[in-house]
Write an enzyme that holds these catalytic residues in place. Structure first.
Site, mmCIF file in Angstrom:
data_model
loop_
_atom_site.group_PDB
_atom_site.id
_atom_site.type_symbol
_atom_site.label_atom_id
_atom_site.label_comp_id
_atom_site.label_asym_id
_atom_site.label_seq_id
_atom_site.Cartn_x
_atom_site.Cartn_y
_atom_site.Cartn_z
ATOM 1 N N VAL A 83 0.827 -1.219 0.000
ATOM 2 C CA VAL A 83 0.000 0.000 0.000
ATOM 3 C C VAL A 83 0.858 1.264 0.000
ATOM 4 O O VAL A 83 0.382 2.353 -0.307
ATOM 5 C CB VAL A 83 -0.997 0.047 1.204
ATOM 6 C CG1 VAL A 83 -2.014 -1.076 1.105
ATOM 7 C CG2 VAL A 83 -0.266 0.043 2.539
ATOM 8 N N TYR A 137 4.377 6.019 15.566
ATOM 9 C CA TYR A 137 3.094 5.302 15.454
ATOM 10 C C TYR A 137 1.973 6.233 15.938
ATOM 11 O O TYR A 137 0.936 6.371 15.286
ATOM 12 C CB TYR A 137 3.160 4.018 16.291
ATOM 13 C CG TYR A 137 1.961 3.106 16.157
ATOM 14 C CD1 TYR A 137 1.857 2.222 15.079
ATOM 15 C CD2 TYR A 137 0.932 3.107 17.101
ATOM 16 C CE1 TYR A 137 0.764 1.382 14.949
ATOM 17 C CE2 TYR A 137 -0.161 2.271 16.978
ATOM 18 C CZ TYR A 137 -0.243 1.397 15.898
ATOM 19 O OH TYR A 137 -1.327 0.560 15.771
HETATM 20 N N1 LIG Z 1 -3.030 -5.220 17.063
HETATM 21 C C1 LIG Z 1 -3.225 -4.127 17.794
HETATM 22 O O1 LIG Z 1 -3.022 -4.098 19.025
HETATM 23 C C2 LIG Z 1 -3.766 -2.881 17.138
HETATM 24 C C3 LIG Z 1 -4.327 -1.897 17.962
HETATM 25 C C4 LIG Z 1 -4.825 -0.741 17.385
HETATM 26 C C5 LIG Z 1 -4.762 -0.563 16.030
HETATM 27 N N2 LIG Z 1 -4.197 -1.534 15.253
HETATM 28 C C6 LIG Z 1 -4.138 -1.279 13.814
HETATM 29 O O2 LIG Z 1 -4.901 -2.258 13.146
HETATM 30 C C7 LIG Z 1 -4.412 -2.420 11.824
HETATM 31 C C8 LIG Z 1 -4.214 -3.909 11.532
HETATM 32 O O3 LIG Z 1 -3.229 -4.361 12.431
HETATM 33 P P1 LIG Z 1 -3.130 -5.863 12.932
HETATM 34 O O4 LIG Z 1 -3.040 -5.800 14.401
HETATM 35 O O5 LIG Z 1 -4.131 -6.706 12.308
HETATM 36 O O6 LIG Z 1 -1.656 -6.173 12.400
HETATM 37 P P2 LIG Z 1 -1.035 -7.468 11.712
HETATM 38 O O7 LIG Z 1 0.415 -7.211 11.685
HETATM 39 O O8 LIG Z 1 -1.556 -8.680 12.355
HETATM 40 O O9 LIG Z 1 -1.640 -7.403 10.239
HETATM 41 C C9 LIG Z 1 -1.322 -6.342 9.385
HETATM 42 C C10 LIG Z 1 -1.428 -6.801 7.951
HETATM 43 O O10 LIG Z 1 -1.065 -5.680 7.144
HETATM 44 C C11 LIG Z 1 -0.175 -6.137 6.144
HETATM 45 N N3 LIG Z 1 0.687 -5.045 5.709
HETATM 46 C C12 LIG Z 1 1.698 -4.465 6.380
HETATM 47 N N4 LIG Z 1 2.303 -3.561 5.618
HETATM 48 C C13 LIG Z 1 1.663 -3.570 4.437
HETATM 49 C C14 LIG Z 1 1.853 -2.871 3.224
HETATM 50 N N5 LIG Z 1 2.839 -1.996 3.078
HETATM 51 N N6 LIG Z 1 1.004 -3.114 2.198
HETATM 52 C C15 LIG Z 1 0.011 -4.029 2.324
HETATM 53 N N7 LIG Z 1 -0.201 -4.732 3.432
HETATM 54 C C16 LIG Z 1 0.623 -4.508 4.485
HETATM 55 C C17 LIG Z 1 0.619 -7.249 6.794
HETATM 56 O O11 LIG Z 1 1.240 -8.100 5.835
HETATM 57 C C18 LIG Z 1 -0.456 -7.934 7.613
HETATM 58 O O12 LIG Z 1 -1.110 -8.939 6.881
HETATM 59 C C19 LIG Z 1 -3.129 -1.604 11.743
HETATM 60 O O13 LIG Z 1 -3.394 -0.372 11.109
HETATM 61 C C20 LIG Z 1 -2.765 -1.386 13.194
HETATM 62 O O14 LIG Z 1 -2.006 -0.228 13.387
HETATM 63 C C21 LIG Z 1 -3.713 -2.697 15.764
#
Ligand SMILES: NC(=O)c1ccc[n+]([C@@H]2O[C@H](COP(=O)([O-])OP(=O)(O)OC[C@H]3O[C@@H](n4cnc5c(N)ncnc54)[C@H](O)[C@@H]3O)[C@@H](O)[C@H]2O)c1
Length: 266
Positions: free
Chosen positions: A65, A151
């Protein structure tokens, strides 16, 4: 929004929250483009989903992305494949304080770009039929996280951008609702990043205190974030909303002071 027969594009769909979104959307009869940079995890995810859902209802698209060309291609491929676009979840994100410029590119720039491209397809201004965009931020989009200043900056950026563009959409009659979800800790592979010195750099020293925070506040299941997504999709009055999701309060909203200046068009 009635979900049956709609088309969604979900970034970061190979695992974690994005995968849970994709699964829930498929369950509601939505066709889903699974967009992710991780080709092997994406293919594995698609294969697993095909065991449960009609394989023709999803497509996996390898895409970083952070690359404008790849992101545009992902949208084009989605609309070519399914014929329309109604829902976009700009969800992909990373937690990497070391490579902080890439973190800004993925967490913030690509969410802005993903929103703009989505509007090109969905805005009534461009002859589209409207839709819903959901930008995934974090509680770090509202409160500062000392273990992740960049972040924090990216997620504050996502919240500010989403609130503003949602107003733009309303004032300009785009017919697209744009909201953000701010979860606390969620049980996904992303949480492991705080234990990785290569990713956290000087903030690695906070790993034990982050572990204590997780113990204190608890870690959410992705299923609750899915409930938040469904609420946004179904409640037509939600636009520019900043949805917080925590263990103690569940799904609730950040209340901001009313904007001092509400510009009007015309
Ligand atoms: N897990 C948490 O505690 C948490 C809390 C608040 C917000 N978030 C947010 O939720 C969203 C999803 O996070 P998650 O916890 O599922 O993380 P995760 O690491 O489990 O999954 C993230 C996914 O995004 C993909 N990804 C990463 N960089 C990418 C890129 N450049 N292009 C395309 N795909 C890409 C990864 O390959 C992965 O499949 C993120 O924006 C994260 O910041 C997560």
């Amino acid at each position: 929004m009635e979900l049956l027969g709609r088309v969604a594009l979900v970034t970061g769909a190979a695992q974690g929250i994005g995968r849970s979104f994709a699964e829930a959307l498929l369950r509601h009869g939505v066709k889903v483009a699974l967009v992710d940079v991780n080709g092997s995890a994406g293919e594995a995810c698609k294969k697993a989903l095909d065991m449960e859902f009609d394989a023709a209802c999803s497509v996996f698209i390898t895409c970083d992305v952070g690359s404008p060309e790849q992101l545009k291609y992902a949208f084009r491929k989605t609309t070519d494949y399914f014929g329309s676009l109604d829902i976009v979840c700009n969800n992909a994100g990373v937690n990497n304080e070391n490579d902080w410029e890439r973190t800004i590119n993925i967490n913030l720039t690509s969410v802005i770009r993903g929103t703009y491209i989505a509007l090109e397809y969905m805005s009534k201004e461009n002859g589209g039929k409207g839709g819903v965009i959901v930008n995934v931020a974090s509680l770090a989009g509202i409160f500062p996280a000392p273990h992740g200043p960049v972040y924090t900056a990216t997620k504050h950026g996502v919240v500010g951008f989403t609130r503003a563009i949602a107003l733009t959409s309303k004032l300009s009659g785009y017919g697209v609702r744009i909201n953000t979800i701010c979860p606390a800790f969620v049980d996904t592979p992303l949480l492991n990043s705080v234990n990785c010195e290569e990713m956290m750099g000087k903030y690695y020293i906070f790993k034990d205190s982050v572990a204590k925070l997780m113990q204190h506040y608890g870690v959410l299941e992705p299923a609750l974030i899915v409930q938040g997504l469904m609420k946004i999709l179904q409640e037509e009055e939600l636009n520019g909303a900043v949805m917080k999701i925590t263990k103690s309060k569940g799904i609730h909203f950040e209340n901001y002071e009313a904007s001092l200046i509400q510009p009007e068009l015309k």
